[in-house]
Scaffold this active site. Structure first.
Site, PDB file in Angstrom:
ATOM      1  CD  GLN A 180      38.891  54.252  37.561  1.00 13.36           C
ATOM      2  OE1 GLN A 180      37.840  53.812  38.017  1.00 13.36           O
ATOM      3  NE2 GLN A 180      40.048  53.652  37.776  1.00 13.36           N
ATOM      4  CG  ASP A 221      44.827  49.083  31.158  1.00 14.08           C
ATOM      5  OD1 ASP A 221      43.633  49.404  31.032  1.00 14.08           O
ATOM      6  OD2 ASP A 221      45.652  49.725  31.830  1.00 14.08           O
ATOM      7  CG  ASN A 231      39.487  48.218  29.449  1.00 12.96           C
ATOM      8  OD1 ASN A 231      40.376  49.052  29.569  1.00 12.96           O
ATOM      9  ND2 ASN A 231      38.213  48.564  29.435  1.00 12.96           N
TER      10      ASN A 231
END
Ligand code: MRU
Length: 330
Positions: A180, A221, A231
């Site tokens: 990502q 998150d 996270n």
């Protein structure tokens, strides 16, 4: 300023940028059912905690348009996709309540989406001053517009600082196994002309120890009441190495990421994804086929490693987080 928008809605259709195809292709998927939305979330077509919260909200709105769908089953379908992001349950619940109350569910989803976008804009304003004199910033995973619909969380303060003339340079962790960082964060930074370089995840400690990093910023998150942060896997290591080297470690998040009912991070569900993502599905195999693989998608960083949270209402250290949430959480 960002022109990137990860998703948008027209009556009966949720349009999402397919994040699996970036940076090579800009492909848009058109989702018409809650099942299609659930599949898009599960496969990371749509990803990033705030963004999947918004997708979940629209998924409920789409369910409410179809005869025979129940609220409970639709919510269960969407919530089963990814367990770690708190935002998903917030987005689904907002529209579920509107549905129960007989209100217009598409309007509720639109309003929820607008709220998330506005909070990310506010995070950019609140955090930008932190980066006026910390030009070299490291980030992990993608917490940009793609992860939040628009602006980003970790990337929002960097965008605003850059727009205001700060000379920023961003170290982008590649973020194995799904990249990502190198695929999405680097793409967003390149689109806006923000100088950056991609590094392998294992290089972050080297650059921090040799004085090449002034600050670390990540998204989240889920954040527990005491400030423990779930996270992307690898975040914990970055936080520990930042502390060891006297480098501030910031966590930026909208209200939907905070889970005030959870006292600390020990009970946050950690999603374990398909080991095939670690093995490498394309190109040369990454490892012997007989070797096992594990693939936790997230980790928990204890609050003591966090210098401050950047929230829509301003910057707050972990020791003041619980009181801050009592005052500000919508
Ligand atoms: O598995 P992903 O790509 O959805 O993981 C995303 C992250 O870990 C982000 O850092 C987090 O969701 C914050 S996004 C603003």
């Amino acid at each position: 300023m960002t022109a990137v928008r990860a998703l948008w809605y027209t009556p009966g259709v949720l349009h999402v940028i397919d994040q699996r195809a970036l940076p090579g292709r800009r492909r848009v998927r058109h989702l018409r059912t809650p099942e299609a939305v659930a599949r898009a979330i599960r496969t990371l077509t749509v990803r990033g905690a705030p963004c999947i919260g918004v997708a979940g909200a629209y998924g409920m709105a789409l369910a409410s348009r179809t005869r025979g769908r129940t609220r409970a089953a639709s919510a269960r379908l969407l919530l089963a996709t990814r367990p770690t992001a708190h935002d998903l349950s917030v987005g689904v619940e907002v529209v579920r309540r509107a549905w129960v109350a007989g209100e217009e569910t598409e309007t509720a989803a639109e309003q929820y989406c607008a709220r998330v976008v506005e909070e990310c804009r506010q995070i950019g304003e609140a955090g930008a001053r932190l980066f006026a004199h910390t030009p070299r910033v490291l980030t992990h995973c993608n917490a940009g517009a793609l992860a939040t619909v628009q602006w980003g969380t970790a990337l929002a303060p960097l965008r605003v600082a850059h727009d205001r003339g700060a000379s920023l340079f961003v170290w982008v962790d590649e973020t194995r196994p799904l990249l990502q960082g190198s695929r999405l964060t680097a793409w967003e930074l390149a689109e806006e002309g923000i100088p950056h370089a991609v590094i392998v995840d294992n290089a972050a400690g080297h650059f921090m120890r040799t004085g090449a990093v002034d600050a670390v910023i990540v998204g989240a998150d889920r954040i527990a009441r005491n400030g423990d942060v779930a996270n992307k896997i690898g975040t914990y290591e970055k936080a520990v190495v930042a502390r060891e080297n006297g480098i501030p470690f910031y966590v930026a998040a909208p209200w939907s990421t905070f889970d005030p009912k959870r006292a600390n991070g020990s009970t946050i569900p950690i999603e374990e994804r398909d080991p095939e993502e670690v093995r490498g599905r394309v190109g040369p195999a990454h490892m012997p086929s007989s070797s096992a693989a594990r693939n936790p998608a997230f980790d928990v960083t204890p609050a003591r490693y966090v210098t401050a949270f950047i929230t829509p209402a301003g910057v707050v250290p972990p020791r003041r987080l619980a009181a801050w949430l009592r005052t500000h959480l919508p």
